[in-house]
Design an enzyme around this catalytic site. Structure first.
Site, PDB file in Angstrom:
ATOM      1  N   SER A 224      30.480  41.846  49.122  1.00 54.26           N
ATOM      2  CA  SER A 224      29.553  41.325  48.112  1.00 54.26           C
ATOM      3  C   SER A 224      29.378  39.812  48.205  1.00 54.26           C
ATOM      4  O   SER A 224      30.344  39.082  48.475  1.00 54.26           O
ATOM      5  CB  SER A 224      30.104  41.668  46.730  1.00 54.26           C
ATOM      6  OG  SER A 224      29.474  40.904  45.735  1.00 54.26           O
TER       7      SER A 224
ATOM      8  N   GLU B  13      29.233  38.069  45.796  1.00 56.52           N
ATOM      9  CA  GLU B  13      30.082  37.522  44.729  1.00 56.52           C
ATOM     10  C   GLU B  13      31.355  36.903  45.337  1.00 56.52           C
ATOM     11  O   GLU B  13      32.000  36.074  44.700  1.00 56.52           O
ATOM     12  CB  GLU B  13      30.409  38.643  43.729  1.00 56.52           C
ATOM     13  CG  GLU B  13      31.166  38.230  42.483  1.00 56.52           C
ATOM     14  CD  GLU B  13      30.366  37.458  41.427  1.00 56.52           C
ATOM     15  OE1 GLU B  13      29.112  37.501  41.438  1.00 56.52           O
ATOM     16  OE2 GLU B  13      30.998  36.794  40.581  1.00 56.52           O
TER      17      GLU B  13
ATOM     18  N   TYR C 146      36.193  40.636  39.999  1.00 54.23           N
ATOM     19  CA  TYR C 146      35.413  41.474  40.908  1.00 54.23           C
ATOM     20  C   TYR C 146      35.298  40.797  42.291  1.00 54.23           C
ATOM     21  O   TYR C 146      35.535  41.427  43.327  1.00 54.23           O
ATOM     22  CB  TYR C 146      34.010  41.706  40.305  1.00 54.23           C
ATOM     23  CG  TYR C 146      33.055  42.377  41.259  1.00 54.23           C
ATOM     24  CD1 TYR C 146      32.992  43.756  41.354  1.00 54.23           C
ATOM     25  CD2 TYR C 146      32.208  41.622  42.070  1.00 54.23           C
ATOM     26  CE1 TYR C 146      32.131  44.374  42.247  1.00 54.23           C
ATOM     27  CE2 TYR C 146      31.342  42.223  42.959  1.00 54.23           C
ATOM     28  CZ  TYR C 146      31.305  43.598  43.048  1.00 54.23           C
ATOM     29  OH  TYR C 146      30.448  44.204  43.939  1.00 54.23           O
TER      30      TYR C 146
HETATM   31  O1  G4F Z   1      22.612  41.611  37.350  1.00 62.44           O
HETATM   32  P1  G4F Z   1      23.965  41.044  37.239  1.00 62.44           P
HETATM   33  O2  G4F Z   1      24.903  41.737  36.301  1.00 62.44           O
HETATM   34  O3  G4F Z   1      24.536  40.981  38.727  1.00 62.44           O
HETATM   35  P2  G4F Z   1      25.743  40.155  39.402  1.00 62.44           P
HETATM   36  O4  G4F Z   1      26.768  39.777  38.412  1.00 62.44           O
HETATM   37  O5  G4F Z   1      25.143  39.060  40.210  1.00 62.44           O
HETATM   38  O6  G4F Z   1      26.399  41.271  40.356  1.00 62.44           O
HETATM   39  C1  G4F Z   1      25.593  42.091  41.199  1.00 62.44           C
HETATM   40  O7  G4F Z   1      25.443  41.462  42.453  1.00 62.44           O
HETATM   41  C2  G4F Z   1      26.657  41.335  43.235  1.00 62.44           C
HETATM   42  C3  G4F Z   1      26.256  40.661  44.550  1.00 62.44           C
HETATM   43  O8  G4F Z   1      26.140  39.284  44.349  1.00 62.44           O
HETATM   44  C4  G4F Z   1      27.242  42.718  43.466  1.00 62.44           C
HETATM   45  F1  G4F Z   1      28.374  42.613  44.224  1.00 62.44           F
HETATM   46  C5  G4F Z   1      27.559  43.359  42.125  1.00 62.44           C
HETATM   47  O9  G4F Z   1      28.078  44.680  42.340  1.00 62.44           O
HETATM   48  C6  G4F Z   1      26.264  43.458  41.319  1.00 62.44           C
HETATM   49  O10 G4F Z   1      25.387  44.335  41.973  1.00 62.44           O
HETATM   50  O11 G4F Z   1      23.912  39.523  36.766  1.00 62.44           O
HETATM   51  C7  G4F Z   1      23.101  38.597  37.455  1.00 62.44           C
HETATM   52  C8  G4F Z   1      23.049  37.292  36.679  1.00 62.44           C
HETATM   53  C9  G4F Z   1      24.433  36.723  36.310  1.00 62.44           C
HETATM   54  O12 G4F Z   1      24.431  35.336  36.562  1.00 62.44           O
HETATM   55  C10 G4F Z   1      24.564  36.970  34.818  1.00 62.44           C
HETATM   56  O13 G4F Z   1      25.373  36.006  34.132  1.00 62.44           O
HETATM   57  O14 G4F Z   1      22.398  37.520  35.436  1.00 62.44           O
HETATM   58  C11 G4F Z   1      23.109  36.846  34.419  1.00 62.44           C
HETATM   59  N1  G4F Z   1      22.798  37.486  33.118  1.00 62.44           N
HETATM   60  C12 G4F Z   1      22.200  36.866  32.072  1.00 62.44           C
HETATM   61  N2  G4F Z   1      22.097  37.713  31.028  1.00 62.44           N
HETATM   62  C13 G4F Z   1      23.098  38.760  32.760  1.00 62.44           C
HETATM   63  C14 G4F Z   1      22.651  38.901  31.440  1.00 62.44           C
HETATM   64  N3  G4F Z   1      23.670  39.778  33.425  1.00 62.44           N
HETATM   65  C15 G4F Z   1      23.816  40.970  32.776  1.00 62.44           C
HETATM   66  N4  G4F Z   1      24.372  42.008  33.441  1.00 62.44           N
HETATM   67  N5  G4F Z   1      23.417  41.151  31.462  1.00 62.44           N
HETATM   68  C16 G4F Z   1      22.825  40.128  30.748  1.00 62.44           C
HETATM   69  O15 G4F Z   1      22.467  40.304  29.580  1.00 62.44           O
END
Ligand code: G4F
Length: 332
Positions: free
Chosen positions: A124, A126, A150
């Protein structure tokens, strides 16, 4: 040729299963026991007569050994994981058990049962965390400095793959996947949370959408392109590690603005910040350099960013209009 896919019920797993079938590869997948059996296979329901599923869990060595003995795969794709970064911090022990010890279990079982098989690990972006990026892009040589349990769990398994590859001459590759999305994405990931939230507001089903950090930037691809890259990586003439990414970076705020505008709305009227959606430590910036995969594997993404966005809006709109229940009030 036979493939075993852990995590076949997930977003990439379902696209990978379709792609393997299209390439005349026999597909086996592992599924875990789930209390809500009615929906757990919804992404692969359309494939049920073309694939074979087996109960197994990465944290249960005996179940992995059994499935490897029964299927004797040539190719193993490990997509099984606790894949939500924030939930990984809320269940840190389980995150390491499934994402790190689980990978070790799979490699060890493979070493004794199918040592000549090939394995691809879903690593990832990440793992990069907030390490300094010289030219604005992360590639295979960028230092890795994860900022989440993670990310740490994925970095440890990435190194397990590299170690067993050189110490035991096994065909083990890391597919370093940047964020990837589709209309099959869970609504607790930010893109589909925004798309389904905005659609629900448009259809009068809700008024507000609560989000966390809008400033972070991600490199979003279509999961189908990622799945296709994984097959190229595992079929390559030598085991290696590859970054798979679109090469474009956008903020969560830009994504919000775009989706609400495409639906004729202003996100400022509907989006509110709720601190509970913030991460304890944020990864601020991702932009992947996949030139190695493009050059050595001849991989190019088929979906543009706007193709991805249109698919997400159209398919979710159809589902909502047909009364299909979508949880638009994700808890994370
Ligand atoms: O969509 P996210 O939850 O994805 P995140 O954390 O980047 O992880 C995904 O990508 C990784 C690869 O880089 C994978 F390994 C992992 O399995 C997954 O697929 O969050 C993306 C961004 C973050 O910065 C988070 O803080 O969106 C921001 N965010 C803002 N508001 C939010 C929210 N994320 C989520 N889930 N929910 C919110 O309300």
């Amino acid at each position: 040729m036979k493939a075993l896919v852990t995590g076949i019920t997930g977003q990439i797993g379902s696209y990978l299963a379709e792609h393997l079938i299209d390439n005349d590869i026999e597909v086996h997948g592992t599924i875990r026991r789930h209390s809500v059996v009615e929906t757990q296979n919804h992404r692969i329901d359309h494939l049920q007569d073309k694939i074979k599923t087996h109960y197994a869990d990465l944290t249960d060595v005996s179940s992995l050994e059994k499935v490897l003995e029964e299927t004797k795969p040539d190719l193993i794709f490990n997509l099984g994981a606790l894949s939500h970064v924030k939930i990984g911090g809320e269940q840190p022990n389980y995150c390491l058990q499934s994402n790190t010890i689980g990978v070790l279990n799979l490699i060890e079982a493979m070493k004794s049962i199918v040592p000549k098989a090939r394995m691809s690990q879903s690593s990832s972006s990440e793992m990069f965390g907030n390490s300094k990026v010289e030219n604005g892009y992360q590639n295979e040589d960028t230092p890795m400095n994860p900022v989440s349990v993670y990310g740490i769990s994925k970095l440890a398994s990435y190194h397990l793959m590299k170690h067993y590859r050189s110490a035991h001459n096994m065909f083990l590759c890391n597919s370093i996947c940047f964020n990837n999305e589709s209309s099959r994405r869970g609504t607790n990931f930010v893109t589909n949370k925004i798309v389904t939230g905005a659609l629900s507001i448009k259809l009068g089903l809700q008024d507000k959408l609560y989000l966390g950090n809008l400033k972070s930037r991600r490199d979003w691809s279509h999961s189908q392109d990622i799945a296709e890259a994984m097959l190229k990586i595992i079929k390559h003439d030598k085991p290696d590690d590859f970054v798979i990414a679109s090469g474009q970076t956008r903020s969560v705020q830009e994504f919000c603005h775009l989706i609400f505008s495409l639906l004729g709305m202003d996100y400022n009227d509907h989006v509110e910040i709720d601190p509970k959606f913030y991460r304890p430590e944020e990864l601020h910036y991702l932009q992947g350099d996949s030139s190695k995969a493009r050059k050595e594997l001849n991989w190019t993404p088929k979906f543009s960013f706007m193709d991805l966005v249109s698919e997400m809006i159209n398919n979710n709109k159809l589902a909502l209009e047909n009364g299909i229940t979508i949880n638009t009030k994700a808890l994370v």
